[in-house]
Scaffold this active site. Structure first.
Site, short mmCIF file in Angstrom:
data_model
loop_
_atom_site.label_atom_id
_atom_site.label_comp_id
_atom_site.label_asym_id
_atom_site.label_seq_id
_atom_site.Cartn_x
_atom_site.Cartn_y
_atom_site.Cartn_z
N ASP A 177 32.81 38.75 42.74
CA ASP A 177 32.65 39.01 41.30
C ASP A 177 32.18 40.46 41.13
O ASP A 177 31.17 40.88 41.74
CB ASP A 177 31.61 38.03 40.72
CG ASP A 177 31.60 38.08 39.21
OD1 ASP A 177 32.27 37.22 38.59
OD2 ASP A 177 30.94 38.99 38.65
N ASN A 185 33.41 47.52 30.66
CA ASN A 185 34.26 47.31 29.47
C ASN A 185 33.62 47.88 28.22
O ASN A 185 34.29 48.52 27.40
CB ASN A 185 34.51 45.80 29.27
CG ASN A 185 35.70 45.31 30.08
OD1 ASN A 185 36.60 46.08 30.39
ND2 ASN A 185 35.68 44.04 30.44
N ASP A 194 40.30 47.22 33.17
CA ASP A 194 41.54 46.80 33.85
C ASP A 194 41.77 47.62 35.12
O ASP A 194 42.18 47.09 36.15
CB ASP A 194 42.74 46.99 32.91
CG ASP A 194 42.74 45.98 31.77
OD1 ASP A 194 41.93 45.02 31.82
OD2 ASP A 194 43.53 46.15 30.82
N GLU A 221 36.83 38.64 36.18
CA GLU A 221 36.59 39.64 37.22
C GLU A 221 36.31 38.98 38.56
O GLU A 221 35.68 39.56 39.44
CB GLU A 221 35.44 40.58 36.81
CG GLU A 221 34.07 39.94 36.77
CD GLU A 221 33.70 39.38 35.40
OE1 GLU A 221 34.61 38.90 34.69
OE2 GLU A 221 32.50 39.40 35.04
#
Lengths: 301, 176
Positions: A177, A185, A194, A221
């Protein structure tokens, strides 16, 4: 005209009528007329024509196996036609089973049409198969990173479980993770997030996984990696390699560079495990890595 | 049979035709082929009788089929590939036009026809089939392809008034 001359003429007339009947009559005909049974050669001609008539009738309605016992030019010609049509039937069956190399070269204009049809069928099947492969790939792939999606990863994991159970083999799972992904973000935008995910995918891809190892993006993620025939200690070493490589690999987005890290939990299959229990242990180890400072690898007990 | 046979066949005995016939090449008149075939058959029959002549021709056809498969065809287990190549080679060499009418691999039953056959197409009508050489040839081809022995029988022949030669081939089941 004398009576003696009239009788033979009457016979000839009757023979001609019965033979004409064979050519023209719609009714089903069977035995030769009894009044001519003693006439030399008549029965042979009548029966030959009758068999030819029946053979042509059978062929015209698609019966290609009508037995023709008579010999001679017309019977032989029909046998030749039977042979061609039966060979075509065999070729068509071969095409139906996927052999698109079949071609015909003995039926004139029909051959050209047939061969064109088979070629077009071959082309269409090739395109259809390619399209099917593309669709399968799309159905199995995560569009952002180009790696296996969750659904396909779980299919592969099920297969690995069955294989390991059948042969008593060991395998290990990593749950990864990205650390502080929400912050990436929020501060740099979703495009940067991304790109971070794509960077993680590239790092795993370049980490030296073996042909039988598989992995996928199973959540926002989160990535999961399965290492068949691998004990947990070796899997932890691989996880460490991935963790370190990622931490040293810059994420490039809109002329800027930044770095990300990952927390990884590792577990090994146990007797009685199902997918959920194994993944849950790896997940728990991954959360332990998060709790104890992130950018680290933990293994389940 | 002793080892000092004079006429034991090998493909090499067919010779280097390109070297030997630089002007005439690999072609001859079909009449000459048939002249050879039918004079052999005639003389053999006068010496050993009809039945033995047919047996000899069948065996010669079988040997020919074995050698032909080994030297002219590509070994395969796929019936479609086998038939396709055989059709092409038979056509290219002017031997005949093959059509497979029926093929049941499970039961080992085949029906096939050879039109414009090298041996008999165009012959005058007789009251019997004559393609025993072809029977042996086809039996050997099918055996070489499948590894199973076949009994081949001509059921229609140009010489009996038909326009094509039709053969039935059945796998010979091993004795239980």
């Amino acid at each position: 005209m004398s009576k003696m001359l009239k009788e033979p003429l009457a016979s000839v007339d009757g023979v001609l009528k019965s033979l004409k009947n064979l050519l023209d009559a719609r009714a089903i005909l069977a035995d030769p007329p009894v009044e001519f049974l003693d006439m030399d050669g008549f029965v042979h001609i009548y029966e030959s024509l009758l068999e030819i008539r029946n053979a042509i009738m059978a062929t015209s309605v698609g019966d290609l196996n009508y037995p023709i016992r008579k010999k001679g030019y017309i019977a032989g010609t029909i046998k030749g036609l039977q042979a061609s049509l039966r060979h075509l039937t065999w070729q068509t069956k071969a095409i139906a089973s996927g052999d698109f190399t079949q071609r015909v070269d003995f039926m004139g204009e029909f051959s050209e049409a047939f061969n064109t049809m088979v070629k077009q069928l071959d082309d269409s099947m090739t395109k259809l198969n390619m399209r099917e492969q593309e669709l399968i790939k799309i159905a199995h792939t995560d569009p952002l990173t180009g790696i296996n999606n969750r659904g396909y990863f779980m299919e592969l994991l099920t297969t690995e479980f069955e294989r390991a159970r059948r042969y008593g083999h060991t395998f290990s799972v990593m749950m990864t993770d990205l650390d502080n992904f929400k912050s990436v973000n929020d501060t740099r935008g979703h495009g940067a997030g991304d790109e971070a995910l794509r960077t993680m995918a590239r790092v795993v891809q370049m980490s030296g996984l073996r042909a039988n190892d598989f992995w996928g993006r199973i959540g926002g993620e989160e990535f999961a990696i399965v290492l068949p025939e691998t004990v947990i200690a070796d899997a932890v070493a691989v996880a460490e390699r991935i963790r370190i490589t990622l931490s040293e690999t810059p994420v490039r987005y809109e002329n800027e560079e930044f770095f990300i890290t990952v927390s990884i939990g590792v577990s090994q299959n146990r007797t009685g495990d199902v997918q959920a229990t194994l993944l849950s242990r790896a997940d728990e180890a991954m959360y332990q890595a998060k709790r104890t400072g992130r950018n680290r690898v933990c293994q389940s007990d | 049979m002793t080892n000092d046979r004079k006429y034991k066949f090998s493909w090499e005995l067919l010779g280097d035709i390109a070297a030997g016939r630089p002007n005439l090449g690999n072609k001859t008149s079909l009449e000459v082929y048939r002249l050879l075939l039918f004079t052999f058959r005639d003389v053999l029959e006068t010496h050993v009788g009809t039945e033995m002549t047919d047996k000899i021709f069948h065996e010669a056809g079988y040997l020919s089929g074995k050698e032909f498969y080994a030297n002219k065809l590509t070994p395969t287990k796929d019936l479609g590939d086998f038939v396709r190549e055989l059709q092409q080679v038979l056509k290219d060499m002017g031997i005949g036009i093959l059509r497979l009418e029926q093929a049941d691999v499970e039961t080992g039953e085949f029906v096939l026809t050879i039109s414009e056959d090298l041996d008999c197409s165009g012959l005058p009508e007789l009251d019997h089939e004559i393609c025993v050489y072809d029977e042996g040839f086809i039996a050997a081809l099918l055996e070489s392809f499948s590894g199973i022995k076949f009994k081949v029988k001509e059921i229609d022949c140009w010489c009996t008034g038909d326009r094509t030669c039709r053969f039935s081939a059945k796998a010979v089941k091993a004795e239980a």
